[in-house]
Design an enzyme around this catalytic site. Sequence first.
Site, short mmCIF file in Angstrom:
data_model
loop_
_atom_site.label_atom_id
_atom_site.label_comp_id
_atom_site.label_asym_id
_atom_site.label_seq_id
_atom_site.Cartn_x
_atom_site.Cartn_y
_atom_site.Cartn_z
CB VAL A 1 101.09 92.85 61.16
CG1 VAL A 1 100.24 90.64 61.09
CG2 VAL A 1 100.27 92.98 61.38
CB SER A 2 106.00 94.88 61.71
OG SER A 2 105.90 94.16 62.76
CB SER A 3 104.29 97.52 58.50
OG SER A 3 103.71 96.28 57.79
#
Length: 223
Positions: free
Chosen positions: A11-13
């Site tokens: 996931v990006s964050s």
Amino acid sequence: MVGNTYGYIRVSSLDQNEERQRVALRGKEVPERNMYMDKQSGKDFKRPQYQKMVRRLRAGDLLYVLSIDRLGRNYEEIQLQWRRLTKEIGVDICVIDMPLLDTRRGRDLMGTFIADLVLQILSFVAQKERENIRERQAQGIAAAKLRGVRFGRPPRPLPENYQSVYLRWRKGMITGVEAARECGMPLSTFRYRAKRYEPAKPVSCDAGPPVRDFPCGDGRSGV
């Protein structure tokens, strides 16, 4: 040769939820101990958990990812990593939401050609989407700034003695180093805050001669 089964999650964050990917991997009977997850951008493969997983992979192992953009969002890097895993290490890869990207199937020339073509298309789409996301973020930030929205941490409140210290410094009674020390802040921070302290009105402190360098400068040289 039958090897171990692994799953990779990205996931990006930190505030994004990875549960959908984890559920998909459980559906493929990937052991929890063999699931690796990074909360990091897909711009490259310098991710600690991904690198840790690659070090464990051996020929005959099977790697699941939910979608190609969870593997990465860099067109060239995705294809380089795909070749590294499948050709150099000998790992099979299955992209769950794209059955054509399953190296266990279609090992003949036509199947390999189709898989390579699909990989190139999806890699391009993944990078393009990343670029679009960045562009939308930049546009949103620019629009917010026009509305007066300020980003970053709010400045820390000034210490209670700041005004009296500032006035003494402004009159040249103490040096900037001494003023910063009394306020418990670095000299650079003291000067930065001084430049913005009561900018709309003059300081009412019966100031002496104008201070050199800048309006809120130090009255003594060498500081």
